[in-house]
Design an enzyme around this catalytic site. Structure first.
Site, PDB file in Angstrom:
ATOM      1  N   LYS A 201       0.838  -1.200   0.000  1.00 45.70           N
ATOM      2  CA  LYS A 201       0.000   0.000   0.000  1.00 45.70           C
ATOM      3  C   LYS A 201       0.877   1.256   0.000  1.00 45.70           C
ATOM      4  O   LYS A 201       0.675   2.169  -0.781  1.00 45.70           O
ATOM      5  CB  LYS A 201      -0.922  -0.018   1.224  1.00 45.70           C
ATOM      6  N   GLU A 207      10.432  -4.600   4.635  1.00 54.95           N
ATOM      7  CA  GLU A 207      10.503  -6.007   4.228  1.00 54.95           C
ATOM      8  C   GLU A 207      10.230  -6.151   2.734  1.00 54.95           C
ATOM      9  O   GLU A 207      10.954  -6.830   1.999  1.00 54.95           O
ATOM     10  CB  GLU A 207       9.472  -6.854   4.989  1.00 54.95           C
ATOM     11  N   GLY A 262      -4.992  -1.616   4.784  1.00 53.33           N
ATOM     12  CA  GLY A 262      -4.114  -2.695   4.317  1.00 53.33           C
ATOM     13  C   GLY A 262      -4.704  -4.078   4.589  1.00 53.33           C
ATOM     14  O   GLY A 262      -4.736  -4.944   3.713  1.00 53.33           O
ATOM     15  N   ARG A 263      -5.209  -4.291   5.813  1.00 51.52           N
ATOM     16  CA  ARG A 263      -5.698  -5.642   6.159  1.00 51.52           C
ATOM     17  C   ARG A 263      -7.105  -5.901   5.627  1.00 51.52           C
ATOM     18  O   ARG A 263      -7.678  -6.958   5.874  1.00 51.52           O
ATOM     19  CB  ARG A 263      -5.608  -5.861   7.669  1.00 51.52           C
ATOM     20  N   GLU A 348      -4.692  -6.583  14.739  1.00 57.69           N
ATOM     21  CA  GLU A 348      -4.199  -5.254  14.353  1.00 57.69           C
ATOM     22  C   GLU A 348      -5.347  -4.240  14.402  1.00 57.69           C
ATOM     23  O   GLU A 348      -5.128  -3.057  14.592  1.00 57.69           O
ATOM     24  CB  GLU A 348      -3.575  -5.294  12.937  1.00 57.69           C
ATOM     25  N   LYS A 505       9.281  -0.438  14.426  1.00 57.88           N
ATOM     26  CA  LYS A 505       9.858  -0.078  13.119  1.00 57.88           C
ATOM     27  C   LYS A 505      10.873   1.050  13.313  1.00 57.88           C
ATOM     28  O   LYS A 505      11.959   1.027  12.739  1.00 57.88           O
ATOM     29  CB  LYS A 505       8.769   0.439  12.177  1.00 57.88           C
TER      30      LYS A 505
HETATM   31  O1  F6P Z   1       2.040  -4.084   9.992  1.00 62.42           O
HETATM   32  C1  F6P Z   1       1.791  -2.769   9.671  1.00 62.42           C
HETATM   33  C2  F6P Z   1       1.295  -2.590   8.278  1.00 62.42           C
HETATM   34  O2  F6P Z   1       1.181  -1.236   8.041  1.00 62.42           O
HETATM   35  C3  F6P Z   1      -0.023  -3.315   8.009  1.00 62.42           C
HETATM   36  O3  F6P Z   1      -1.119  -2.621   8.452  1.00 62.42           O
HETATM   37  C4  F6P Z   1       0.047  -3.501   6.545  1.00 62.42           C
HETATM   38  O4  F6P Z   1      -0.874  -4.455   6.092  1.00 62.42           O
HETATM   39  C5  F6P Z   1       1.478  -3.934   6.384  1.00 62.42           C
HETATM   40  O5  F6P Z   1       2.190  -3.132   7.321  1.00 62.42           O
HETATM   41  C6  F6P Z   1       2.056  -3.770   5.014  1.00 62.42           C
HETATM   42  O6  F6P Z   1       2.006  -2.457   4.569  1.00 62.42           O
HETATM   43  P1  F6P Z   1       2.179  -2.076   3.051  1.00 62.42           P
HETATM   44  O7  F6P Z   1       1.095  -2.707   2.279  1.00 62.42           O
HETATM   45  O8  F6P Z   1       2.131  -0.585   3.014  1.00 62.42           O
HETATM   46  O9  F6P Z   1       3.525  -2.591   2.598  1.00 62.42           O
END
Ligand code: F6P
Length: 539
Positions: A201, A207, A262-263, A348, A505
């Site tokens: 997102k 990661e 995101g979730r 979350e 983070k």
């Molecule tokens: O774990 C935190 C978070 O922001 C989640 O809410 C989200 O799904 C995940 O990291 C990945 O985020 P992104 O889609 O921005 O890489």
């Protein structure tokens, strides 16, 4: 906006507290007391049957829970979400994942959603039919989704659940910054026939960006050239600028928007890998299933509302009986990633301790979510569920028809799906145990009997589908999303932000630089010592 009501100030909360202190009938007794319990505590929607009757909830408790929902203005909250109010207040955003699966062409974002869906449809068709070629002209055989959290767990759960519908490509998922996963997934893949979907997102997640760079490196090291990257890398994000900076052009970018959490994003282009694996029409069936649950959730009265009923029973356990975890037990190997998907979706969302007025809450919020598919779990942790000191409400999930031809296996699976909740509820009395031990000597029987007693009265919900189709899976997933929403409303918390993931983070950044440069910063003694040890070992 969402109402900001402290649930503990409501009359129904008081009532529920009193009810929780009274001596209660067991679940088996509740069945004996009310010949209509089954019909009062079961609900059907399309071909999914929800059986809440084996819960430790009397009709009086259920009525008080429904009252609680009314006093906390749940119907207003539901409407606020569907209407697009900025109910994610701390991020000043609407919460409109429901619009992604709405077929209503008059909805607010219908144009952009439809345009993106068409793009997904065209792209996934090209991948499946082999019209999208790799750099040597070969058909794509493997699609690797590189993402984490909501950009991984939702698509992974859905894609794997729909395994019987897979078409011509094999899906892979890489999420962990631990490169071991990347190495294992790339093992045996051919860069000529592999497509990477970089799903994020924000397009800034450490990661995902690290894995994306390494995937690109792998591609370039194994025969691909820079000019070929566009045939093998596409992105899904809300952040166009970062995608372009990464080197993926806008034609290869699939959009979604900040009003999709995101979730809650598997329904958006984050579901691209789903469409590439099972075909666009199946992806659409999934959306239609979720839309069906949305309609039900938005239009049903509280007492008939299935996600609300499940959520309110969860509130009773969490806040009045102090049951602090919740097990998700799918009797279906295809649903093996449902527990981990729900861990993020629920924990979350509702793992919060500040209420919507910015005050600390005085009551428990989100429970610990965990689980494993049956029957594996039976040979691992069910001992604790049956005879441990904690009470763990469970959801048992199964479909009557399997996705394979091994009827004997499925009969056995279903026998266990039925037997476990029955055993949990009924238990086994000392008298029954003594009867069972009647062939032993009196001394032997007396010594063994206490260990074989099951007190029973352990609650569960059974969810039974006719079969695990994309439509039913869409309904089931939306059911859990709305369950989470209802609990967040009652607990007076904001379910759609996730500030709690930030601190770790932030702290990782300077530590990374210390690891890279063999330095040691200002830390607590334990962290300092661990860092020194790592540096010493790696020197
Ligand atoms: O774990 C935190 C978070 O922001 C989640 O809410 C989200 O799904 C995940 O990291 C990945 O985020 P992104 O889609 O921005 O890489």
């Amino acid at each position: 906006m969402l109402p900001k009501i402290d649930p503990t100030t409501t009359r129904s909360w008081e009532k529920l507290l009193l009810l929780s202190q009274e001596s209660k009938s067991t679940i088996s007794e509740l069945f004996l007391q009310d010949s209509e319990r089954l019909s009062k505590f079961t609900r059907d929607l399309e071909s999914i049957h929800f059986d809440f009757s084996k819960n430790n909830v009397s009709e009086e408790v259920l009525n008080a829970l429904n009252e609680l929902a009314i006093e906390c203005k749940l119907p207003d909250a539901i409407e606020a979400m569907f209407k697009g109010d900025k109910i994610n207040e701390t991020e000043n955003r609407s919460v409109l994942h429901t619009e992604l699966r709405s077929a209503d062409t008059n909805s607010k974002h219908s144009d952009i959603i439809t345009a993106e869906l068409r793009k997904i449809e065209v792209f996934s068709k090209k991948i499946i039919e082999g019209d999208w070629k790799g750099y040597t002209g070969k058909k794509i055989t493997d699609v690797v989704n590189v993402g984490i959290g909501g950009s991984d767990l939702g698509p992974k759960m859905i894609t794997n659940t729909l395994q019987p519908y897979w078409k011509s490509v094999t899906p892979h998922f890489v999420s962990n910054v631990d490169a071991q996963q990347l190495v294992e997934e790339l093992e045996g893949l051919n860069p000529e026939t592999t497509l990477f979907i970089i799903a994020s997102k924000t397009f800034t997640t450490q990661e995902t960006m690290t894995n994306a760079m390494s995937a690109r490196e792998w591609f370039l090291k194994n025969g691909g050239a820079l000019k070929n990257v566009s045939n093998h890398f596409v992105a899904v994000s809300t952040n166009e600028e970062a995608v372009l900076d990464f080197g993926i052009n806008s034609e290869n970018m699939f959009m979604f928007w900040d009003w999709v959490g995101g979730r809650y994003s598997l329904w958006s282009a984050i579901g691209l890998i789903i469409a590439c694996t099972v075909g666009y029409s199946r992806f659409e069936e999934l959306l239609r299933g979720a839309e069906r649950m949305d309609d039900h959730f938005r239009t049903s009265s509280i007492s008939d509302n299935i996600p609300a009923m499940s959520a309110l029973i969860g509130i009773w356990y969490n806040n009045f009986l102090n049951y602090d975890s919740y097990a998700i037990l799918p009797y279906d190997h295809r649903l093996r990633f449902l527990p981990s998907y729900l861990q993020q979706a629920d924990m979350e969302s509702n793992g919060k301790s500040t209420d919507r007025n910015g005050q600390p809450v005085s009551y428990a919020t989100g429970p610990v979510i965990w689980g494993e598919p049956g029957t594996n779990g039976q040979h691992a942790f069910y001992q604790l569920i049956h005879q441990g000191t904690r009470i763990i409400p469970c959801d048992f999930i199964a479909s009557a028809k399997p996705g394979h031809d091994y009827a004997d296996h499925h009969n056995k699976l279903l026998a266990n799906f039925l037997a476990q909740p029955e055993a949990l509820m009924k238990g086994r009395t000392l008298k029954e145990v003594e009867q069972e031990l009647k062939d032993k000597t009196k001394e032997e029987a007396e010594a063994l009997a206490p260990f074989k007693v099951f007190e029973g009265n352990r609650p569960s919900t059974s969810i039974l589908m006719d079969e695990l189709t994309p439509f039913n899976l869409g309904m089931l997933t939306a059911f859990y999303e709305h369950r989470i929403f209802v609990q967040g409303v009652i607990w007076n918390i904001f379910s759609f932000d996730q500030w709690g993931v930030e601190l770790g983070k932030q702290l990782a950044k300077p530590i990374l630089s210390e690891i890279q440069n063999n330095l040691s910063g200002d830390h607590d003694q334990s962290t300092h010592n661990l860092l020194n040890k790592i540096q010493g070992i790696r020197r």
